[in-house]
Every structure is written in structure tokens, then in C-alpha cells.
Design a protein around this motif. Structure first.
Motif, PDB file in Angstrom:
ATOM      1  N   LYS B  76       1.064  -1.243  -0.022  1.00 18.24           N
ATOM      2  CA  LYS B  76      -0.090  -0.020   0.070  1.00 18.24           C
ATOM      3  C   LYS B  76       0.969   1.070  -0.470  1.00 18.24           C
ATOM      4  N   MET B  77       2.262   1.370   0.913  1.00 17.39           N
ATOM      5  CA  MET B  77       2.885   2.294   0.775  1.00 17.39           C
ATOM      6  C   MET B  77       3.183   2.319  -0.707  1.00 17.39           C
ATOM      7  N   ARG B  78       3.642   1.580  -1.124  1.00 19.79           N
ATOM      8  CA  ARG B  78       4.950   1.552  -2.279  1.00 19.79           C
ATOM      9  C   ARG B  78       4.022   1.963  -3.579  1.00 19.79           C
ATOM     10  N   ARG B  79       2.444   2.149  -3.143  1.00 26.15           N
ATOM     11  CA  ARG B  79       2.006   2.723  -4.607  1.00 26.15           C
ATOM     12  C   ARG B  79       1.639   3.916  -4.228  1.00 26.15           C
ATOM     13  N   LYS B  80       2.232   4.797  -3.135  1.00 24.51           N
ATOM     14  CA  LYS B  80       2.036   6.246  -3.387  1.00 24.51           C
ATOM     15  C   LYS B  80       3.172   6.603  -3.565  1.00 24.51           C
ATOM     16  N   ILE B  81       4.959   5.967  -4.320  1.00 25.83           N
ATOM     17  CA  ILE B  81       5.901   5.895  -4.557  1.00 25.83           C
ATOM     18  C   ILE B  81       5.668   5.336  -6.420  1.00 25.83           C
ATOM     19  N   GLY B  82       6.472   6.103  -7.048  1.00 28.47           N
ATOM     20  CA  GLY B  82       6.197   6.081  -8.562  1.00 28.47           C
ATOM     21  C   GLY B  82       7.826   5.996  -9.091  1.00 28.47           C
ATOM     22  N   VAL B  83       8.312   4.359  -9.255  1.00 21.84           N
ATOM     23  CA  VAL B  83       9.819   4.021  -9.760  1.00 21.84           C
ATOM     24  C   VAL B  83      10.156   4.329 -10.628  1.00 21.84           C
ATOM     25  N   VAL B  84      11.647   5.240 -10.992  1.00 23.27           N
ATOM     26  CA  VAL B  84      12.022   5.428 -11.938  1.00 23.27           C
ATOM     27  C   VAL B  84      13.334   4.873 -12.574  1.00 23.27           C
ATOM     28  N   PHE B  85      13.714   3.705 -12.847  1.00 21.00           N
ATOM     29  CA  PHE B  85      14.981   3.400 -13.102  1.00 21.00           C
ATOM     30  C   PHE B  85      15.746   4.340 -13.867  1.00 21.00           C
ATOM     31  N   GLN B  86      17.460   3.731 -13.821  1.00 23.35           N
ATOM     32  CA  GLN B  86      18.448   4.150 -14.224  1.00 23.35           C
ATOM     33  C   GLN B  86      18.733   3.185 -16.154  1.00 23.35           C
ATOM     34  N   ASN B  87      17.712   1.729 -15.901  1.00 23.90           N
ATOM     35  CA  ASN B  87      17.635   1.092 -16.721  1.00 23.90           C
ATOM     36  C   ASN B  87      16.798   0.417 -17.436  1.00 23.90           C
ATOM     37  N   PHE B  88      15.905   1.795 -16.554  1.00 24.62           N
ATOM     38  CA  PHE B  88      14.655   1.351 -17.332  1.00 24.62           C
ATOM     39  C   PHE B  88      13.926   0.103 -16.384  1.00 24.62           C
ATOM     40  N   ARG B  89      13.797  -1.063 -16.855  1.00 27.03           N
ATOM     41  CA  ARG B  89      13.494  -2.021 -16.354  1.00 27.03           C
ATOM     42  C   ARG B  89      11.958  -2.361 -17.231  1.00 27.03           C
ATOM     43  N   ARG B 130       2.922   3.899 -30.762  1.00 26.19           N
ATOM     44  CA  ARG B 130       4.061   3.427 -30.484  1.00 26.19           C
ATOM     45  C   ARG B 130       3.496   2.326 -29.188  1.00 26.19           C
ATOM     46  N   TYR B 131       1.910   1.576 -29.279  1.00 30.43           N
ATOM     47  CA  TYR B 131       1.907   1.424 -28.520  1.00 30.43           C
ATOM     48  C   TYR B 131       2.286  -0.238 -28.362  1.00 30.43           C
ATOM     49  N   LYS B 132       1.996  -0.167 -29.767  1.00 34.14           N
ATOM     50  CA  LYS B 132       2.170  -1.587 -30.260  1.00 34.14           C
ATOM     51  C   LYS B 132       4.018  -2.335 -29.789  1.00 34.14           C
ATOM     52  N   ALA B 133       4.769  -1.262 -30.171  1.00 35.63           N
ATOM     53  CA  ALA B 133       6.253  -1.215 -29.650  1.00 35.63           C
ATOM     54  C   ALA B 133       6.286  -2.724 -28.757  1.00 35.63           C
ATOM     55  N   TYR B 134       7.635  -3.566 -28.707  1.00 32.41           N
ATOM     56  CA  TYR B 134       8.324  -4.304 -27.920  1.00 32.41           C
ATOM     57  C   TYR B 134       9.626  -2.812 -27.735  1.00 32.41           C
ATOM     58  N   PRO B 135       9.967  -3.399 -26.371  1.00 36.32           N
ATOM     59  CA  PRO B 135      10.963  -2.608 -25.792  1.00 36.32           C
ATOM     60  C   PRO B 135      11.996  -2.010 -26.745  1.00 36.32           C
ATOM     61  N   LYS B 136      12.361  -3.551 -26.928  1.00 35.90           N
ATOM     62  CA  LYS B 136      13.672  -3.483 -28.053  1.00 35.90           C
ATOM     63  C   LYS B 136      13.718  -2.558 -29.077  1.00 35.90           C
ATOM     64  N   GLN B 137      12.334  -1.938 -29.706  1.00 39.53           N
ATOM     65  CA  GLN B 137      12.103  -1.532 -30.777  1.00 39.53           C
ATOM     66  C   GLN B 137      12.145  -0.356 -30.675  1.00 39.53           C
ATOM     67  N   LEU B 138      12.859   0.188 -29.257  1.00 36.04           N
ATOM     68  CA  LEU B 138      12.434   1.963 -28.326  1.00 36.04           C
ATOM     69  C   LEU B 138      13.509   1.991 -28.482  1.00 36.04           C
ATOM     70  N   SER B 139      13.887   3.935 -28.882  1.00 38.53           N
ATOM     71  CA  SER B 139      15.718   4.430 -28.465  1.00 38.53           C
ATOM     72  C   SER B 139      15.711   4.288 -26.524  1.00 38.53           C
ATOM     73  N   GLY B 140      16.603   4.720 -26.347  1.00 37.58           N
ATOM     74  CA  GLY B 140      17.007   4.412 -25.301  1.00 37.58           C
ATOM     75  C   GLY B 140      15.713   5.850 -24.169  1.00 37.58           C
ATOM     76  N   GLY B 141      16.294   7.112 -24.716  1.00 31.20           N
ATOM     77  CA  GLY B 141      14.833   7.766 -24.240  1.00 31.20           C
ATOM     78  C   GLY B 141      13.778   7.418 -24.072  1.00 31.20           C
ATOM     79  N   GLU B 142      12.967   6.755 -25.353  1.00 31.60           N
ATOM     80  CA  GLU B 142      11.321   6.260 -26.206  1.00 31.60           C
ATOM     81  C   GLU B 142      11.107   5.271 -24.603  1.00 31.60           C
ATOM     82  N   GLN B 143      12.057   4.360 -24.107  1.00 35.01           N
ATOM     83  CA  GLN B 143      12.304   3.536 -23.155  1.00 35.01           C
ATOM     84  C   GLN B 143      12.113   4.340 -21.452  1.00 35.01           C
ATOM     85  N   GLN B 144      13.303   5.473 -21.722  1.00 36.63           N
ATOM     86  CA  GLN B 144      12.389   5.758 -20.618  1.00 36.63           C
ATOM     87  C   GLN B 144      10.962   6.673 -19.786  1.00 36.63           C
TER      88      GLN B 144
END
Lengths: 302, 228
Positions: B76-89, B130-144
Motif C-alpha cells: 500500500k505504501m509503495r503504491r504512493k511512490i512511482g519509481v524510475v530506474f536508470q536501466n528502465f527495467r 508506439r503502444y504496440k512496440a516492444y522495448p527493444k524496438q525503442l530508443s533509450g529515451g523512448e524506453q525511459q
């Protein structure tokens, strides 16, 4: 859990199985072989047991009375025997019936023999009670009781047969339980292994789920679904297979060796599987659930 | 919104990652946390997400007091936090849409809301087509940006970004930072852990500098402090 979440978990569970197909199939295979053996033992054991019961019930004890005993006393002895819990059947065989039976079994022409003796029954004083017991293992104790009754001259029983039958029954029972328990443990171990691999493959996904705020049960649900489905498939296959084989074997044996039928009768497939099918399903689903539940609990702590 | 009181973290091996840290971040603030590797930034993020517990002190996030938090309240607590990572995950085997929808699935959002909110969120980060694309088809910026959409879709009170520009070129870095600033303008608290000197200096936000587990500086409209 919401219906949409349950459906999502279900789909993820199926996805897990597909992604991890080789190990899932190996797990299904182990449960299939485990439950196949379990079913096979069960079929043999139940038929063996029913055959034993038929034999047991045919093992009888005869009680003979002292000379010149009155009919009232014979009735009294009969009543005393009837009060015992071990008694399955109690039949009175009069001297005349005994002689008739003896003549029928001994002489080529029983009518002539009986006529030759006329009213002079050579087996006078041979009236008896014929008793069968519910449980042959209690025979020795019961014979002691009979010998202690007033008016009883002798008790005839077949000690050897009774002892060996109940001993054989016990050994077969223990050995099958032992083998089945080992197989069940192997199945749980293999399911646990499959789930562990699934968890390892999806480690990153699980980590993200948790950081986003998925509840523990939501993270675990797809793996539980995976385990239960593996257990379910693993139990349906051997039951169906056994049903088919059992039916075929019985038909073949009965058709080919008609003489066996006079010794004992096979339990019909429908009757046997009305117990075996639900029990196998329960065991299959149970080990699937247990295997995945224990594994996810171990690996997916917050 | 985020409060750390005398927080220390000593790992079982004996390493002291954080030593008596006090931080107070108010609702709606935009804060950079900077420091070289080994300064304790990663430990701080793990503590805020309650992946680990401090050896000393207390933490409060979005109204949850960690010392009183039961294990089943952690999600419940974690739902209050949105996390963004360096390697996108991002999940590699799922499309852009599914990656964002995933965040809603795991907190058991009804499907009809997911169908509405995911496209809206993808429009916000400029990836609607680009909603149908897979992550590997996106640039780093798009992935982030997908990762940002995933962090935002559950409407968190806090955005916690761990080196969000670490794998991006300057142009994409700025795009992401501008989006974070927009999100912050709408009232979401934003905490960015970063190495990016240029961005920190240009944005003139509050900067907390960590060195070897201690806060050496905490200034409003600050800049990147070069160590040594």
C-alpha cells in the motif's frame, strides 16, 4: 481478489507453463507416473482386498457339542456366540444336514448310500455351528472364547490360513503406502524445482511488481496457478489411462480365464474409479498447490 | 511527504552506508540527491522503498511511519511512490501498452480503468502511436518515457527517479527532466538521484549532497558540488 485479477493471474500461470515448457512437462510427467503407480496399486490392492475378504469369509470355524446336549443348550450357545462383535455369519448345521452333505461329497451315488444307512445317521452327534468372522486376524482369540463355552466339545478351525492371509494383507498394505509416499515426495520436489526456475526466470518482473506495490498474494498467484494446473493435468492423464487399461485387462482376463471368475470377482471399473478418480485429482492438485505454495513462500518474501 | 530522522544503515558486513541522516522533503518539492558512488544514494532509495530497514532511526513516507508499518501494508505504501530506474527495467516480452498496463494490473485496477488510463498516460509522454512496440524496438529515451508512464499511471504522490538520465544522451535527458518538472508542477513530489552535473546546475532546485554516508550540503536552488 477481483475477477479481472484472478483471470490475469490465471493467464500468467499458463504463460509460465509455456515459457518453462520442458520443466513443466517433466513435472507433469512425474505426477503422471506417481499417480499412475498410485492408481495401479490401488486397483490391485482393492481387488486383492476384496478377493481376500471373499476367501476370509469362506474360512469358517465349526463348533461341535458334547454328546446328548439338549436343543435348548445348543440355542443358548448360539445366542452367546451371536453376542460377539467379530461374528460375520452363524449357521446351524444339524446332524442330518451334515450327513447329507458328507454323503453328497463322498459317495458316487449319495442316494444309495443314504438309503443304506436308513435312519441310522452315522454322523449323529455331529450337529454344529458354522461361523465366519469379519476379521480373520481375531480368529485365535475367538477360538479360545468358543472353547470356554459350556457344552462345547470341540472347535475346528484352520489356523495357518487365517494367520498367513492377514499377514500378507498387512505387508502389501505397508509396501504400497511406502512406495506411494516416496513418489509423492519426489513429485513435490520436482514441482518445487519447476516453480523455482520460473521464479528465477521472472526475477526482474517480480522485483518490479513488488516495487510498484503488488501484494504478496498477487505475486504468488500465477505460480500457484502454474503448480495447480501441472497437478491437475498430471492427475487427469493417469486416471484416464488407468480406466482404459483396467477395463481392457478385466475384459481380457474374464474372457480368457473364465475359471478365475469362480475364485473371485473383479470390482467393476465404474465402482473402483468413483473413488480413485476424485482421490487422484485431489492428490494431484494438492501436491501442485503445496509444491508451489511452499516454494513461493520461500522465494518471494517482501 | 518524506522524513528521515537520525537514519543510519550499517550492512552486516560492517560497511556504514548512511550515518545519522536527517532529511525532510515537503509535499510538492523537487529535490536532487547527488553524490559520487559509495555516497549512500542507492541505500537511501532502498530505504525509502522499504526494500531494507535502517539499523537506526525512523523513516516516514506519504504518511506511513515505517516503524509501525506491518508487512502487509508495505505494498500500500509503495503504491504512493512511482519509481524510475536508470536501466528502465521494462518487461522485454511485453509491448509498450502492456508495460504500462502492468503497473495497474499488479495493483488490481479494474480492466475498464486500465483501458482508459494507459492510452492517456502514453499520450502524456508522447508515445501514443508506439503502444504496440516492444522495448527493444525503442530508443533509450523512448524506453525511459515508457518507464515514466508506468511510474505515473497509478497517480503516485511521489516520483522517485534513480539516475533517470544515466543511460541517455543530453537531448533525451532534457526531455525526461522537463517531463519530471511538468509532473512536479502539477503537485507530485519529485526526488531525483543523479550524477548529471549539467542538469542539476541548470535546474536550480533543492540539492542534497551525500558523501560517504553523510549529508554535506542541503541547499535550495543549489548546484552540483564537485567533491575533492
Amino acid at each position: 481478489m477481483r475477477i479481472s485479477s484472478a483471470w490475469y493471474s490465471f493467464k500468467q500461470g499458463i504463460k509460465n507453463i509455456r515459457r518453462n515448457l520442458i520443466f513443466s512437462l517433466a513435472s507433469v510427467g512425474t505426477i503422471v507416473s506417481c499417480l499412475f503407480l498410485f492408481g495401479l496399486f490401488y486397483c490391485i490392492l482393492v481387488n486383492f482386498d476384496s478377493a481376500m475378504q471373499e476367501i476370509e469369509s469362506s474360512i469358517s470355524i465349526s463348533v461341535f457339542f458334547e454328546d446328548g446336549i439338549s436343543e435348548e443348550n445348543i440355542t443358548l450357545i448360539g445366542e452367546q456366540i451371536r453376542t460377539r462383535d467379530e461374528v460375520n455369519t452363524l449357521d446351524f448345521v444339524s446332524a442330518d444336514e451334515a450327513w447329507e452333505k458328507f454323503a453328497n461329497e463322498t459317495y458316487d451315488d449319495p442316494e444309495a448310500a443314504m438309503e443304506a444307512f436308513g435312519d441310522d445317521n452315522p454322523l449323529a452327534n455331529s450337529a454344529s455351528y458354522t461361523i465366519t468372522l469379519k476379521d480373520v486376524s481375531k480368529q485365535a482369540e475367538f477360538v479360545n472364547f468358543l472353547q470356554g463355552l459350556a457344552g462345547v466339545r470341540s472347535v475346528k478351525s484352520s489356523e495357518y490360513t487365517a494367520d498367513s492371509i492377514s499377514a500378507l494383507n498387512t505387508i502389501v498394505g505397508y509396501v504400497s503406502i511406502g512406495i506411494i509416499v516416496i513418489l509423492l515426495l519426489v513429485s513435490i520436489f520436482l514441482i518445487s524445482n519447476t516453480i523455482t526456475i520460473g521464479i528465477t526466470v521472472r526475477k526482474d518482473e517480480i522485483a518490479i511488481m513488488k516495487l510498484i506495490g503488488a501484494t504478496n498474494y498477487f505475486v504468488r498467484a500465477p505460480f500457484i496457478v502454474e503448480g495447480v494446473l501441472i497437478g491437475l493435468v498430471g492427475s487427469v492423464i493417469p486416471v484416464a489411462l488407468l480406466y482404459y487399461i483396467y477395463d481392457m485387462v478385466i475384459n481380457y482376463v474374464v474372457g480368457r480365464f473364465a475359471i478365475l471368475q469362480s475364485l473371485f470377482s473383479f470390482i467393476p471399473a465404474n465402482e473402483l474409479f468413483s473413488v480413485l478418480a476424485p482421490v487422484s485429482l485431489l492428490i494431484g492438485v494438492g501436491i501442485g498447490f503445496l509444491g508451489s505454495w511452499l516454494t513461493t513462500r520461500k522465494h518471494l518474501k517482501v | 511527504m518524506i522524513k528521515l530522522e537520525h537514519v543510519s544503515m550499517k550492512y552486516p558486513a560492517g560497511t556504514v552506508a548512511l550515518n545519522d541522516i536527517n532529511i525532510n522533503i515537503e509535499k510538492g518539492e523537487f529535490v536532487f540527491i547527488v553524490g559520487s558512488s559509495g555516497s549512500g544514494k542507492t541505500t537511501l532509495i532502498k530505504l525509502l522503498l522499504k526494500e531494507i530497514n535502517p539499523t537506526k532511526g525512523n523513516i516516514q513516507v506519504a504518511g506511513y511511519d515505517f516503524s509501525k508499518l506491518k508487512p502487509r501494508q508495505v505494498p500500500k505504501m509503495r503504491r504512493k511512490i512511482g519509481v524510475v530506474f536508470q536501466n528502465f527495467r521494462l518487461l522485454k516480452d511485453r509491448t509498450v501498452y502492456e508495460n504500462v498496463a502492468f503497473a495497474q494490473r499488479v495493483i488490481e485496477t479494474p480492466t475498464r480503468y486500465i483501458r482508459r488510463q494507459v492510452p492517456a498516460m502514453l499520450t502524456l509522454v508522447g508515445l501514443a502511436d508506439r503502444y504496440k512496440a516492444y522495448p527493444k524496438q525503442l530508443s533509450g529515451g523512448e524506453q525511459q518515457r515508457v518507464a515514466l508512464a508506468r511510474a505515473l499511471v497509478n497517480k503516485p504522490e511521489i516520483i522517485l527517479a534513480d539516475e533517470p538520465t544515466g543511460n541517455l544522451d543530453p537531448k533525451n535527458s532534457w526531455e525526461i527532466m522537463n517531463m519530471l518538472e511538468e509532473i512536479n508542477a502539477k503537485g507530485t513530489t519529485v526526488v531525483v538521484v543523479t550524477h548529471n552535473k549539467e542538469i542539476v546546475n541548470a535546474m536550480k532546485k533543492r540539492v542534497i549532497t551525500l558523501k560517504k554516508g553523510v549529508i554535506i550540503s542541503d541547499v535550495q536552488k543549489g548546484g552540483y558540488i564537485d567533491e575533492d
